[in-house]
Design a protein around this motif. Sequence first.
Motif, short mmCIF file in Angstrom:
data_model
loop_
_atom_site.label_atom_id
_atom_site.label_comp_id
_atom_site.label_asym_id
_atom_site.label_seq_id
_atom_site.Cartn_x
_atom_site.Cartn_y
_atom_site.Cartn_z
N PRO A 218 64.63 27.63 -32.65
CA PRO A 218 65.48 28.38 -31.73
C PRO A 218 65.80 27.65 -30.43
N SER A 219 65.26 26.44 -30.22
CA SER A 219 65.49 25.73 -28.98
C SER A 219 66.92 25.19 -28.92
N ILE A 220 67.30 24.69 -27.73
CA ILE A 220 68.63 24.09 -27.58
C ILE A 220 68.77 22.88 -28.50
N THR A 221 67.70 22.06 -28.56
CA THR A 221 67.72 20.91 -29.47
C THR A 221 67.89 21.37 -30.91
N GLY A 222 67.17 22.44 -31.29
CA GLY A 222 67.29 22.96 -32.65
C GLY A 222 68.69 23.43 -32.97
N GLU A 223 69.33 24.10 -32.01
CA GLU A 223 70.70 24.57 -32.23
C GLU A 223 71.66 23.40 -32.42
N ARG A 224 71.47 22.35 -31.64
CA ARG A 224 72.33 21.17 -31.80
C ARG A 224 72.11 20.51 -33.15
N LEU A 225 70.85 20.40 -33.54
CA LEU A 225 70.55 19.76 -34.82
C LEU A 225 71.05 20.58 -36.00
N ALA A 226 71.13 21.91 -35.83
CA ALA A 226 71.58 22.78 -36.92
C ALA A 226 73.09 22.71 -37.12
N ALA A 558 64.88 3.16 -38.27
CA ALA A 558 66.00 4.00 -37.80
C ALA A 558 65.45 5.31 -37.26
N PRO A 559 66.07 5.88 -36.21
CA PRO A 559 65.58 7.15 -35.66
C PRO A 559 65.70 8.28 -36.67
N VAL A 560 64.75 9.21 -36.60
CA VAL A 560 64.74 10.39 -37.47
C VAL A 560 64.99 11.62 -36.61
N ALA A 561 66.13 12.25 -36.80
CA ALA A 561 66.46 13.47 -36.05
C ALA A 561 65.91 14.68 -36.78
N GLY A 562 65.50 15.69 -36.02
CA GLY A 562 65.09 16.96 -36.61
C GLY A 562 63.71 16.98 -37.21
N ALA A 563 62.88 15.98 -36.92
CA ALA A 563 61.50 16.01 -37.42
C ALA A 563 60.70 17.04 -36.63
#
Length: 711
Positions: A218-226, A558-563
Amino acid sequence: MVAGSAASAREILVKVIPRNAQGTVSGKLTVARVDDSSVRRDVPLYSGEATIDIPSDSEWTIKLDANGWWAEPQIISAAGAMAKVVLPAFQTGVVRSRFTVAANSSMPKIARLVVETPPDPKTPPEIPRHTTFECPVDDTGAWSCRIPATALDVAVVVDGFIPVYRWDLKADPARDTILSEISLRRGASLVAWLDRESAKSLTGLAKARLLRGVSSDPSITGERLAAPVAEATFGKRGGVQLAGIPPGVYLLEVTAEGFAPSRTYPVEILDQREAVLRHPIQLEPPLTLRLTIDPPADPNGAPWSIELRRNGDFGRRTDATPITVRRLENEPGVFEVRDQSPGRFTIEVADARQQFRVNRRIEITSAIDAQQTISIPLVRVHGSVTFGDEPIAARLFFGRRDGADRMIVDANREGSFAALLPRTGTWPVDIAFTGDEVTTNMEVVIADDDREIAIDIPDIEVTGTVFDASGERAAHADVDLMTKGDLIGPVGTRTNSDGTFRFRGVPAGNATLSARDRWTGEESQFVSVPVAEGVANHVELHIESQRKLAGVVTSLGAPVAGASVSAFPILEGGSTQVRATSDMIGKFELRIPVSTRRVLVNIRAPGRVLQSYEVAADDKPVVFDLAAQGGTVRVLYPTDSWPVILRRDGVLIPSIDLEQWAYEQGRPNSEAGSLVVPNLAPGMYEACLLASSKCVQRVVTANSVVEIDLR
């Protein structure tokens, strides 16, 4: 005669047949030996035909050289039975366009138009997949090439740049076909196709979305990743390209009116590469779920109410908005849910008074299992509640106040109660004293042959004071008390205005307490004290200030987003788990107590692995490089010995992370005595029984399946 003597020659007739135009093809055939292309000759066409004499025991390539026409080259053999070869020919047209490139890129010298068709077609296409036409590019970026004048899906391919697709392109043989300017860019892309029947059945647009494989956050980062990484619409013949994609592991979702959403996972995208799905996507009609609740009415004879939510693709969280469910009035206990796609769901069944609630998880894979019966046994129990040997009125929450399965039962002034529960066995119970804010909890065991429960609340209290990070008494701070680790869970209260708190009805044994500032999130260390009747306990809890632990999650560099990153500061007495999600470039931050020296970190990355680390807590960002592939561990243990302790290379993997990861990988721990966890990072694994000193070690490698037997 191409080569050899007349005695050893074989005569083959080649007929060039126009496919997309009328008339006769004039020109010549170029014939070259397969094993020595320097041996060649030109054979003229007369009325669209040519006769070729080739030596026996040889193979030859024939190519059409005719102005305004193209045919796929063919190989003929003198050893075969063929005496006649048909060469389908297509009239051609010129396609023109212009490239633009970024200021730091040089203009290419050559481009290629590559014919694309769905993989594994039921019938071969007229122009084979990956047929290529070369197109010279001048210094201004202008280019042109001649292609068959028939409807084609083509990729404009330039080395070092993302291919650009033009769906349903048809060159005009009478005039040049001008394409809009193409801006070349670098990066990665994905191409997918619908199967032929799905493409033909579309009544509207089919849309593709590429989503990161992340758990709900539910965080701002989570919303962007979704948010979708890329979106596009399929062409008429069922092809789609999604471009400009960062490297990573994704889920491809395809939606179309009249069909259930299709989900393909995992889809791995590599840097500066184009990925192509191996198989076409088959769209299926939406499913109608039929759910039957047994018994058809709640304990009071009223209809059940149900709430259905779809589980996230990568986590235990469910969608925030429930799915519309229709109760069938003429069929008691039967509910219908339309327009669904396969997936995992959580069903909450509750009575009309919202005092009896159970949750069940189901998985729907096809129309075959779209009809399910949810059985809810009703076990009658009765009992009494006493506090310090005196009967007391209380409200009991079997399954805990916020539990997935929860039954609210009231005991009267004499302490008596009767209840219906959905099972026997062990239940955690929250207890609220009527007319008193004090709450406690304990475990009760309901035997199959004895349905009477005696809940005896000890007259034991624990008091204390909470101080904030500046040393002042902390008003309205949250305080948790646990008496059996995390098997039951904590009971909570808040401090008074002077920072004091009190717990009553605490079970004898060891109690562990911690405090948290509601406004700053700062916490105290855990403090354990012995608890017994007649022993006064006053505990001081000191909330600590926090500092930052920064890190970057990578895999193969390589970077891993959403871990999902979870961490336990290693402190005397224990600590609270803190969580974060890596952002678009793999970075994350955790807040930990300032006294922390080392941290236990576990990282769950969908499409990669679960990997555990123990790191120093200092000011330098830590790089957590995950293994690209892992193995599967199956732990067998006595059914009465959960939880099991699992370590990788000596580093503990908390059971909460193990169970969550198993669920996210589609292997929930539903079988008593067995835990199956896929995609664990390679390493030396040691499983131990918490209740004994028995431990077993096994080495896990990529793609291996390892069994650890603790029975």
